[in-house]
Structures are given as C-alpha cells and as structure tokens.
Write a protein that holds these residues in place. Structure first.
Motif, mmCIF file in Angstrom:
data_model
loop_
_atom_site.group_PDB
_atom_site.id
_atom_site.type_symbol
_atom_site.label_atom_id
_atom_site.label_comp_id
_atom_site.label_asym_id
_atom_site.label_seq_id
_atom_site.Cartn_x
_atom_site.Cartn_y
_atom_site.Cartn_z
ATOM 1 N N ALA A 44 0.836 -1.201 0.000
ATOM 2 C CA ALA A 44 0.000 0.000 0.000
ATOM 3 C C ALA A 44 0.874 1.255 0.000
ATOM 4 O O ALA A 44 0.590 2.234 -0.710
ATOM 5 N N LEU A 45 1.954 1.235 0.789
ATOM 6 C CA LEU A 45 2.893 2.355 0.804
ATOM 7 C C LEU A 45 3.532 2.546 -0.568
ATOM 8 O O LEU A 45 3.626 3.667 -1.085
ATOM 9 N N VAL A 86 3.271 5.848 -3.243
ATOM 10 C CA VAL A 86 4.414 6.568 -3.802
ATOM 11 C C VAL A 86 4.398 6.489 -5.333
ATOM 12 O O VAL A 86 4.633 7.488 -6.026
ATOM 13 N N LEU A 87 4.113 5.300 -5.875
ATOM 14 C CA LEU A 87 4.088 5.137 -7.327
ATOM 15 C C LEU A 87 2.963 5.956 -7.957
ATOM 16 O O LEU A 87 3.105 6.451 -9.087
ATOM 17 N N GLY A 130 12.042 9.388 -10.860
ATOM 18 C CA GLY A 130 13.080 8.358 -10.861
ATOM 19 C C GLY A 130 13.406 7.847 -9.467
ATOM 20 O O GLY A 130 13.392 6.641 -9.221
ATOM 21 N N VAL A 131 13.683 8.758 -8.541
ATOM 22 C CA VAL A 131 14.082 8.354 -7.189
ATOM 23 C C VAL A 131 12.929 7.623 -6.489
ATOM 24 O O VAL A 131 13.128 6.560 -5.889
ATOM 25 N N SER A 132 11.721 8.172 -6.586
ATOM 26 C CA SER A 132 10.588 7.543 -5.908
ATOM 27 C C SER A 132 10.263 6.186 -6.521
ATOM 28 O O SER A 132 9.948 5.234 -5.803
ATOM 29 N N SER A 133 10.356 6.073 -7.846
ATOM 30 C CA SER A 133 10.069 4.800 -8.504
ATOM 31 C C SER A 133 11.069 3.725 -8.104
ATOM 32 O O SER A 133 10.691 2.590 -7.794
ATOM 33 N N GLY A 134 12.350 4.078 -8.111
ATOM 34 C CA GLY A 134 13.368 3.098 -7.762
ATOM 35 C C GLY A 134 13.197 2.563 -6.351
ATOM 36 O O GLY A 134 13.205 1.344 -6.127
ATOM 37 N N LEU A 135 13.011 3.466 -5.387
ATOM 38 C CA LEU A 135 12.888 3.041 -3.997
ATOM 39 C C LEU A 135 11.555 2.345 -3.740
ATOM 40 O O LEU A 135 11.490 1.371 -2.981
ATOM 41 N N ALA A 136 10.475 2.837 -4.381
ATOM 42 C CA ALA A 136 9.166 2.199 -4.201
ATOM 43 C C ALA A 136 9.171 0.779 -4.757
ATOM 44 O O ALA A 136 8.546 -0.121 -4.186
#
Length: 257
Positions: free
Chosen positions: A30-31, A35-36, A236-242
């Motif tokens: 869910a988190l 973010v995604l 980019g940053v949010s996608s990678g970490l998510a």
C-alpha cells in the motif's frame, strides 16, 4: 563464492502464506502504491512536457542511481552485490516487460486522462489473481476471490461499460496492464533468489535503455524547464525506492492477498 568474495547475494528462501507476513506485505505494498501513484502524476507532467523517451531515460537513470546508492550503504547485508542477479535472464525479462508496461501507460496518457487509465488499471488484481493459480500454484480462498470480484465490480462502475471511454490508445494500455500483472507474478517468483534491490535496479536500468532506443521515434520536447526536471528527479528516485519496497512485499505474501 569465488576467490574468497561473494559474487552475488542468493536468497534461497521459500514462498510463505501466513497471517503475519501477509499483513506486513499489505502495508508495504500500500505504501509503495501510494508513492508510485504520486510518481505517475509527475510522470504524466514530464511526458506531456519532455516526451515519452526522455521520461523513460531519466526515470531509469535517476531510479537506478537511487537504488544503487542506498544498496551500497548496506555493507552489513552485502552492499552493492545485492544488485547482482542470480537468474539474470528472468531478471532482465521482467525488467524488459516492465519497460513495455511503462511505455504503454505513457503513450496512453497523451490521449487519455490519468483517472481513466487508473480505472482500467484496477483490472490488474483480477488478472493477477487468475494468473497466480497456474503460474504460482496458489489456492485462491473464497474471501480473496470475493474481494477481488467486488473490486472488479467497482471497476465496472468507474468505467461505465458502453460509455465514451473508447480511445485508440486503449488496446495498447490493456496490453500493458496484462503485462504489468505478469511482472508482478514474476516478482514473487524471483523473490526466491533475487533481492528486492536487484529487481528494482535492473528494472530501472531497462527503462533507461528503452528511453535511449525510443529517442528517434519520440524526440524530447521541453528540456530546460526546471519543473519538468524536478518531476523527472522525483519520478526516478521515488520509482526506484518504491519498487524495492514493492518487490519485497510481493515476496512476503501470495499475489492474491
């Protein structure tokens, strides 16, 4: 091991289905979805401003860099070796399929509203639940099947069958949604041997490669707008970490859950 150094971090775990892991996985996924989803809003902004290829390229580069930077600091858990794949062919196949999914969504956003594409995207859980039976051997309990069907009926309410949703981009988007469902099945399969960081890193790397290949077809538009660049960095940053969190969650619990 070779020469006294570990070449890759093999997981060697088994797939589980228990209440504790399932609850953790639901919270984590869910988190990741939250973010995604915010990242998708940034992606549409970037696509309309800079183009599909440029968005894919920089999403991939910023995402891969973020995953590698975070992974490299985990020296107690193997550091950068956590991105080294064990089943590299399957890892790269999943990454390539994920790139196709992103391209299909980005192209559809040039002609469709974000809300409409998301309404169609909510068919993915039903597709994933059905795929999990032959591909993962999951038993679908009646509560999970009932909740999935209720969710699908909600999709029908949003889409209003027979309405004005039809768009030339629709077949491509639906192909991307089916592919997205398959990549989530593969995420659980790969969790047996691959780290979440490995799956996320190569997925982002594939996006960058796809962006380079698409530059001839979709040349970049606005390049100097700081707002577009801010959207690309965040995407980019949010996608990678998510995706690290996302793939970890799919390794914890059955896809149907």
């Amino acid at each position: 091991k070779g020469g006294g150094m570990t070449r890759s971090i093999a997981i060697g775990r088994s797939l589980t289905d228990n209440a504790a892991d399932t609850v953790r996985a639901i919270g984590l996924v869910a988190l990741a979805y939250m973010v995604l989803s915010i990242g998708d809003a940034a992606a549409k902004w970037a696509v309309l401003g800079a183009g599909v290829a440029w968005t894919m390229l920089w999403r991939g580069l910023f995402g891969a860099a973020a995953v590698f930077a975070v992974t490299a600091t985990r020296t107690d858990a193997g550091g950068w070796r956590r991105v080294a794949p064990v089943r590299w062919k399957m890892v790269l196949l999943r990454a390539a399929l994920s790139s196709f999914t992103s391209i299909s969504w980005y192209l559809s956003w040039r002609q469709m509203q974000l809300a409409d594409t998301y309404a169609l995207g909510f068919t993915a859980p039903l597709i994933m639940t059905l795929m999990a039976i032959p591909l993962l051997g999951e038993r679908i309990r009646w509560r999970r099947m009932l909740s999935t069907l209720l969710g699908f009926s909600g999709v029908l309410v949003m889409l209003r069958p027979g309405g004005d949703l039809w768009n030339p981009a629709l077949p491509l988007l639906m192909a991307g949604i089916v592919t997205m469902a398959l990549t989530r099945i593969m995420a659980r399969q790969l969790s047996l041997t691959e780290t979440p960081e490995c799956q996320a890193f190569w997925l982002m790397g594939s996006h960058a490669a796809a962006g380079v290949l698409l530059l001839g077809l979709y040349p970049p538009g606005v390049l100097g707008d700081p707002v577009v660049w801010a959207a690309l960095v965040f995407l980019g940053v949010s996608s990678g970490l998510a995706h690290c969190v996302f793939t970890y969650a799919y390794g914890l619990a059955p896809v149907s859950a």
